[in-house]
Motif scaffolding. Structure first.
Motif, PDB file in Angstrom:
ATOM      1  N   PHE A 245       0.699  -1.378  -0.021  1.00  0.00           N
ATOM      2  CA  PHE A 245       0.187  -0.079   0.028  1.00  0.00           C
ATOM      3  C   PHE A 245       0.865   1.180  -0.071  1.00  0.00           C
ATOM      4  O   PHE A 245       0.843   2.089  -0.853  1.00  0.00           O
ATOM      5  N   ALA A 246       1.961   1.243   0.982  1.00  0.00           N
ATOM      6  CA  ALA A 246       2.526   2.677   1.092  1.00  0.00           C
ATOM      7  C   ALA A 246       3.674   3.083  -0.027  1.00  0.00           C
ATOM      8  O   ALA A 246       3.479   4.041  -0.811  1.00  0.00           O
ATOM      9  N   PRO A 247       4.396   1.881  -0.379  1.00  0.00           N
ATOM     10  CA  PRO A 247       5.266   2.106  -1.728  1.00  0.00           C
ATOM     11  C   PRO A 247       4.392   2.573  -2.892  1.00  0.00           C
ATOM     12  O   PRO A 247       4.854   3.192  -3.755  1.00  0.00           O
ATOM     13  N   HIS A 248       3.283   1.714  -3.160  1.00  0.00           N
ATOM     14  CA  HIS A 248       2.500   1.843  -4.276  1.00  0.00           C
ATOM     15  C   HIS A 248       2.001   3.421  -4.338  1.00  0.00           C
ATOM     16  O   HIS A 248       2.317   3.988  -5.629  1.00  0.00           O
ATOM     17  N   VAL A 249       1.586   4.046  -3.288  1.00  0.00           N
ATOM     18  CA  VAL A 249       1.042   5.303  -3.469  1.00  0.00           C
ATOM     19  C   VAL A 249       2.158   6.220  -3.370  1.00  0.00           C
ATOM     20  O   VAL A 249       2.257   7.314  -4.067  1.00  0.00           O
ATOM     21  N   ILE A 250       3.559   6.253  -2.518  1.00  0.00           N
ATOM     22  CA  ILE A 250       4.438   6.954  -2.695  1.00  0.00           C
ATOM     23  C   ILE A 250       5.115   7.115  -4.053  1.00  0.00           C
ATOM     24  O   ILE A 250       5.402   8.291  -4.675  1.00  0.00           O
ATOM     25  N   VAL A 251       5.309   5.875  -4.529  1.00  0.00           N
ATOM     26  CA  VAL A 251       5.778   5.915  -5.891  1.00  0.00           C
ATOM     27  C   VAL A 251       5.068   6.777  -7.093  1.00  0.00           C
ATOM     28  O   VAL A 251       5.399   7.358  -7.680  1.00  0.00           O
ATOM     29  N   TYR A 252       3.586   6.252  -6.731  1.00  0.00           N
ATOM     30  CA  TYR A 252       2.528   6.992  -7.709  1.00  0.00           C
ATOM     31  C   TYR A 252       2.579   8.378  -7.451  1.00  0.00           C
ATOM     32  O   TYR A 252       2.764   9.174  -8.587  1.00  0.00           O
ATOM     33  N   MET A 253       2.515   9.066  -6.279  1.00  0.00           N
ATOM     34  CA  MET A 253       2.546  10.294  -6.128  1.00  0.00           C
ATOM     35  C   MET A 253       3.920  11.170  -6.780  1.00  0.00           C
ATOM     36  O   MET A 253       3.928  12.058  -7.086  1.00  0.00           O
ATOM     37  N   PHE A 254       5.086  10.373  -6.371  1.00  0.00           N
ATOM     38  CA  PHE A 254       6.438  11.092  -6.844  1.00  0.00           C
ATOM     39  C   PHE A 254       6.347  11.013  -8.435  1.00  0.00           C
ATOM     40  O   PHE A 254       6.662  12.118  -9.147  1.00  0.00           O
ATOM     41  N   ALA A 255       5.776  10.043  -9.218  1.00  0.00           N
ATOM     42  CA  ALA A 255       5.478   9.810 -10.554  1.00  0.00           C
ATOM     43  C   ALA A 255       4.686  11.384 -11.180  1.00  0.00           C
ATOM     44  O   ALA A 255       5.100  11.804 -11.930  1.00  0.00           O
ATOM     45  N   TYR A 256       3.577  11.412 -10.288  1.00  0.00           N
ATOM     46  CA  TYR A 256       2.585  12.440 -10.782  1.00  0.00           C
ATOM     47  C   TYR A 256       3.375  13.846 -10.494  1.00  0.00           C
ATOM     48  O   TYR A 256       3.062  14.789 -11.325  1.00  0.00           O
ATOM     49  N   ALA A 257       4.049  13.945  -9.480  1.00  0.00           N
ATOM     50  CA  ALA A 257       4.781  15.398  -9.322  1.00  0.00           C
ATOM     51  C   ALA A 257       5.796  15.263 -10.634  1.00  0.00           C
ATOM     52  O   ALA A 257       5.883  16.641 -11.043  1.00  0.00           O
ATOM     53  N   MET A 258       6.605  14.475 -10.809  1.00  0.00           N
ATOM     54  CA  MET A 258       7.465  14.668 -12.049  1.00  0.00           C
ATOM     55  C   MET A 258       6.758  14.927 -13.404  1.00  0.00           C
ATOM     56  O   MET A 258       7.087  15.976 -14.119  1.00  0.00           O
ATOM     57  N   LEU A 259       5.717  14.182 -13.503  1.00  0.00           N
ATOM     58  CA  LEU A 259       4.992  14.570 -14.723  1.00  0.00           C
ATOM     59  C   LEU A 259       4.134  15.766 -14.767  1.00  0.00           C
ATOM     60  O   LEU A 259       3.939  16.340 -15.826  1.00  0.00           O
ATOM     61  N   GLY A 260       3.893  16.064 -13.502  1.00  0.00           N
ATOM     62  CA  GLY A 260       3.080  17.522 -13.558  1.00  0.00           C
ATOM     63  C   GLY A 260       4.188  18.673 -13.587  1.00  0.00           C
ATOM     64  O   GLY A 260       3.953  19.582 -14.325  1.00  0.00           O
TER      65      GLY A 260
END
Length: 263
Positions: A125-140
């Motif tokens: 749960f935690a690594p999945h969300v953290i990785v996704y949020m970092f990806a969203y920030a990079m793509l943002g």
């Protein structure tokens, strides 16, 4: 640590991020840029850790809690981008975007309790969300750069500027891929299958394929910058649908196994 302290920590963090952005814009010594930004990140992360301890679970269950992580990762991506390519405006944009998400959380507070449904009680749960949020920030950040190049820069776009978009998109897609893989492993553990073409998963796949199309387009059409930037922005729109837009679609109402995001 309770949510009532969020405004205090957020304001202090925003002040430091603003100082860092101002130092970058005025081309001050990088020690001031990095120092102010990192202090702001530490202050904000202290609140996240405090919430984690208080809730006895990762603060990632609700949309407000995912916005918390996004607000943290935006300045982090900003300082990484500034350190590598020295774009003096990137920290200003990342601070403004973080401010927007912080304001949403202040104006629209959610219920934060210790309840965590069984599907979320997983080590993935935690690594999945953290990785996704970092990806969203990079793509943002890549989307912000694309908007800047399309609407603010009338003259010819330079290869160096497109390289920045490419690097942000490449790193973002890499973390997006890790998010998909960790999500598949989580789904196998929680629901017994890696992939079900649930509405959330379908939009996640569409988002991943869209960014992949951008990378392939850049490989084969190196000089068609504006078309590539349009693809990048379309990909970012799909990402928004994957993140929270899916919650408002009829196909997800009651049928999605990811409906816990709407509670």
């Amino acid at each position: 640590m309770s949510w009532e302290y969020f405004s205090l920590f957020a304001i202090v963090s925003l002040c430091f991020w603003s100082f860092g952005a101002y130092a970058a814009w005025r081309e001050k010594k990088t020690v001031f840029v990095h120092g102010f930004t990192i202090v702001g990140l530490v202050v904000f992360f202290i609140f996240i850790v405090g919430m984690w301890i208080s809730l006895e679970r990762p603060p990632m269950r609700t949309m407000g809690e995912t916005r918390l992580w996004y607000s943290f990762f935006l300045p982090l991506v900003g300082i990484i981008t500034y350190s590598r390519w020295k774009y003096k405006w990137i920290l200003s944009f990342s601070t403004i975007l973080s401010l927007i998400f912080i304001c949403i959380n202040i104006l629209k507070p959610e219920i934060h309790n210790k309840t965590l449904m069984p599907a979320l009680q997983s080590p993935w749960f935690a690594p999945h969300v953290i990785v996704y949020m970092f990806a969203y920030a990079m793509l943002g950040a890549a989307a912000v750069m694309a908007i800047y190049l399309l609407w603010k820069k009338k003259q010819k776009i330079s290869p160096m500027e497109m390289d920045l978009c490419d690097n942000l998109a490449n790193v973002g897609l890499s973390f997006l891929t890790l998010g998909l893989l960790s999500g598949a492993l989580w789904a196998k553990e929680a629901w017994g299958h890696y992939w079900s073409w649930d509405p959330k998963e379908t939009w996640a796949a569409a988002t991943w394929l869209s960014y992949l199309c951008y990378i392939h387009f850049r490989l084969h059409k190196r000089n068609e910058y504006r078309k590539a930037l349009v693809i990048l922005l379309v990909s970012f729109v799909l990402l928004q649908m994957c993140w929270y837009g899916i919650n408002y679609l009829p196909s997800a109402q009651g049928a999605s196994i990811h409906t816990y995001n709407m509670r």
